[in-house]
Scaffold this motif. Structure first.
Motif, short mmCIF file in Angstrom:
data_model
loop_
_atom_site.label_atom_id
_atom_site.label_comp_id
_atom_site.label_asym_id
_atom_site.label_seq_id
_atom_site.Cartn_x
_atom_site.Cartn_y
_atom_site.Cartn_z
N UNK A 24 -11.48 -16.06 13.81
CA UNK A 24 -12.80 -15.54 13.41
C UNK A 24 -13.79 -15.62 14.57
N UNK A 59 1.60 -19.79 -6.52
CA UNK A 59 0.92 -18.63 -5.93
C UNK A 59 -0.59 -18.81 -5.89
N UNK A 60 -1.13 -19.59 -6.81
CA UNK A 60 -2.57 -19.80 -6.85
C UNK A 60 -3.01 -20.89 -5.88
N UNK A 61 -2.05 -21.64 -5.33
CA UNK A 61 -2.41 -22.74 -4.45
C UNK A 61 -2.55 -22.32 -2.99
N UNK A 62 -1.77 -21.29 -2.57
CA UNK A 62 -1.78 -20.96 -1.14
C UNK A 62 -3.13 -20.38 -0.74
N UNK A 64 -3.80 -18.35 1.96
CA UNK A 64 -3.75 -16.98 2.45
C UNK A 64 -2.34 -16.46 2.26
N UNK A 65 -2.20 -15.16 1.99
CA UNK A 65 -0.85 -14.61 1.89
C UNK A 65 -0.19 -14.61 3.28
N UNK A 67 1.00 -12.31 5.00
CA UNK A 67 0.56 -11.21 5.85
C UNK A 67 -0.64 -11.59 6.70
N UNK A 68 -1.46 -12.52 6.20
CA UNK A 68 -2.63 -12.91 6.98
C UNK A 68 -2.21 -13.42 8.36
N UNK A 71 -0.78 -10.55 10.53
CA UNK A 71 -1.85 -9.63 10.93
C UNK A 71 -2.77 -10.24 11.98
N UNK A 72 -2.96 -11.56 11.92
CA UNK A 72 -3.86 -12.22 12.86
C UNK A 72 -3.11 -12.88 14.00
#
Ligand code: FAD
Ligand code: FES
Lengths: 388, 107
Positions: A24, A59-62, A64-65, A67-68, A71-72
């Motif tokens: 960021x 799935x609710x704990x992670x 960022x997916x 792909x993050x 992609x970064x």
């Protein structure tokens, strides 16, 4: 040096945030985030709350997916712990033998629960999966983890006993006023408390106390504090004292190495402290990313913490440990109140129960260093909003 | 799936397919939409998931409870009539097409 290779050891709350914040802030060089849990970085607080209750899934704990990270351009290693740090060569070596070079290294290795042989502890997703409450539950330690566990277990219909070595609950982290209320709420739900009680042994089906009392138990969970993961730092010859010792910019005794989150011991006012909280992990991660990118700003965030038990929301702004004077606002009988904690006349922090607005305002007040004195708070009708 | 549009303060927007059951907050997080902090992870205790629901919205939103109402009085960006906490709005198929605006700051 901005944009030089960064290696982050520990893909938890702090490590993950450090990688995110670096990108960021425009870091363009290689970032390697190294974890050992085999799953995408995730949040721990729900492990003794909604996740334990079964209300949410992995799935609710992670954070960022997956792909993050691609992609970064963050190299995420999920299951290959760092086994050694060579500070001369600026290189870390993983269990697989793989080596990664760094210009800046961030230790974000977290902490691990103090074990009691035979008892469960809760730090990871796997821990929570193996400790689903059932039957007669004994929680050892009346800290946040033990009490959150007790709340979920009691809501699940279990018979719950909390065993605490100290004369009262939450003695390290909350005032007597707030902690007393929390215990009352638990008692009303049928949770039993044994204070001044030490566990001498956990056996299959029972817990034996030092005074010989035997408590039948189908499930025993220990929440008796954590130890910081400092072994890598010790082996690398860095200064360690119940946590990796860091300066105001979160640098260890080696200026190329930083430590953040649960594993770091840092300056807070005149003291050196170590905190175990999401806020601490996230804010120190943002600070370290800024410092790596050339910022000269020292770490100076107001600590805050929360704990959910039943429908009760406990929040702490500041660090109230060491207070000698409190003023209570609101009405504990209604279950919504705040406890302002002072060291003589100086406001150390504010503990709020079901008063999130007080909490938000208290954080602002502490950040702005507003001189709030006990007699101001004690005036009937005191409104934090006008003070903030 | 419900399409939710998040409009950033600079006027650009992110359109996200959010799976029903997730909150508006979580939908943004999972799609890496910046601008929602959500420090408390959705507990209605931090006020850093503030959004402004589009003024032309006609879709049914859940009623506001006291905690949310209180926190909206102390958000970093000023409260408006259309202010909500995004963690308190679960996405349903009915919300398909909803437009929300992100505030200048959350902290
Ligand atoms: C059950 C539970 C409930 C909690 N509830 C709250 C709450 O309500 N509010 C709150 O503010 N805080 C809460 N916390 C505390 C908060 O989760 C922690 O303070 C936070 O996770 C610390 O972040 P961290 O990155 O320092 O450590 P962690 O999140 O523990 O991350 C450290 C990571 O480093 C890995 N690691 C260690 N050594 C190595 C190595 N050599 N190589 C590679 N990886 C390594 C570890 O396996 C771990 O994955 C809770 C914690 C737990 C366990
Ligand atoms: S995420 Fe904290 S109030 Fe919504």
């Amino acid at each position: 040096m901005a944009d030089a290779p960064v290696v982050i050891i520990g893909a938890g709350q702090a490590g993950c945030q450090a990688a995110v914040s670096l990108r960021e802030l425009g870091h363009r060089g290689p970032i390697t985030l190294i974890g050992d849990e085999g799953v995408l970085p995730y949040q721990r607080p729900p492990l003794t709350k909604a996740y334990l209750q079964g209300d949410i899934g992995i799935g609710d704990l992670v954070f960022r997916p997956e792909t993050y990270y691609t992609e970064h351009d963050i190299s995420l290693v999920l299951d290959d712990p760092v086994v050694s740090v060579d500070r001369v060569a600026r290189r870390v070596v993983l269990r697989s033998g793989h080596a990664v070079d760094y210009e800046n290294l961030v230790l974000a290795t977290g902490s691990r629960p103090r074990p009691i042989p035979g008892a469960h502890t809760i730090r990871t997703i796997g821990d929570a999966d193996f400790a689903r409450p059932e039957g007669r539950v004994v929680a050892v330690g009346a800290g946040f983890i033990g009490l959150e566990y007790a709340a979920v277990a009691s809501e699940a219909g279990c018979d719950v006993t909390v065993v605490e070595a100290q004369p009262r609950a939450l003695s390290r982290v909350l005032s007597e006023e707030t902690a007393g209320h929390v215990v009352q709420v638990h008692r009303r739900r049928g949770v039993k408390f044994l204070f001044n009680a030490c566990v001498s042994e956990v056996r299959p089906g029972e817990v034996v106390l030092a005074d010989g009392t035997v408590l039948p138990a189908d499930l025993v969970v220990a929440g008796i504090g954590v130890v910081p993961n400092v072994e890598l730092a010790v082996d690398a010859g860095l200064a360690v004292d119940d946590g990796v010792v860091v300066d105001a910019w979160l640098r260890t005794s080696d200026p190329a190495v930083f430590a953040i989150g649960d594993c770091a011991r840092f300056h807070h006012g005149a003291r050196q402290i170590r905190l175990e909280s999401v806020q601490n992990a996230v804010d120190q991660a943002s600070c370290v990313a800024a410092v790596i990118q050339g910022s000269a700003e020292p770490y100076a965030q107001v600590p805050w913490f929360w704990s959910d038990q039943y429908a009760m929301k406990v929040q702490i702004a500041g660090v109230t440990d060491g207070h000698d004077n409190v003023v209570v606002t609101g009405d504990p009988l209604t279950g919504a109140f705040s406890v302002f904690c002072f060291a003589s006349d100086r406001l150390l922090g504010v503990e709020s129960v079901n008063k999130p607005v007080d909490h938000v305002l208290a954080r602002r007040l502490l950040a702005a260093n507003c001189p709030i004195r006990p007699e101001m708070v004690a005036v009937p009708g005191f409104d934090l909003r006008t003070a903030a | 799936m419900a399409k939710i549009t998040y409009v950033h303060p600079d006027g650009t927007s992110s359109v996200v397919d959010v799976e029903p059951g997730n909150s508006i907050m979580r939908g943004a997080k999972l799609a890496n939409v910046e601008g929602i902090l959500a420090q408390c992870g959705g507990g209605a205790t931090c006020g850093t998931c503030h959004i402004y629901v589009d003024k032309d919205n006609t879709k049914p939103l859940p009623a506001m409870h006291d905690l949310e109402d209180g926190l909206l009085c102390v958000t970093a960006s000023p409260r408006q009539d259309n202010s909500r906490l995004s963690c308190q709005i679960p996405v349903t198929e009915e919300l398909d097409g909803l437009v929300v605006h992100l505030p200048e700051k959350q902290l």
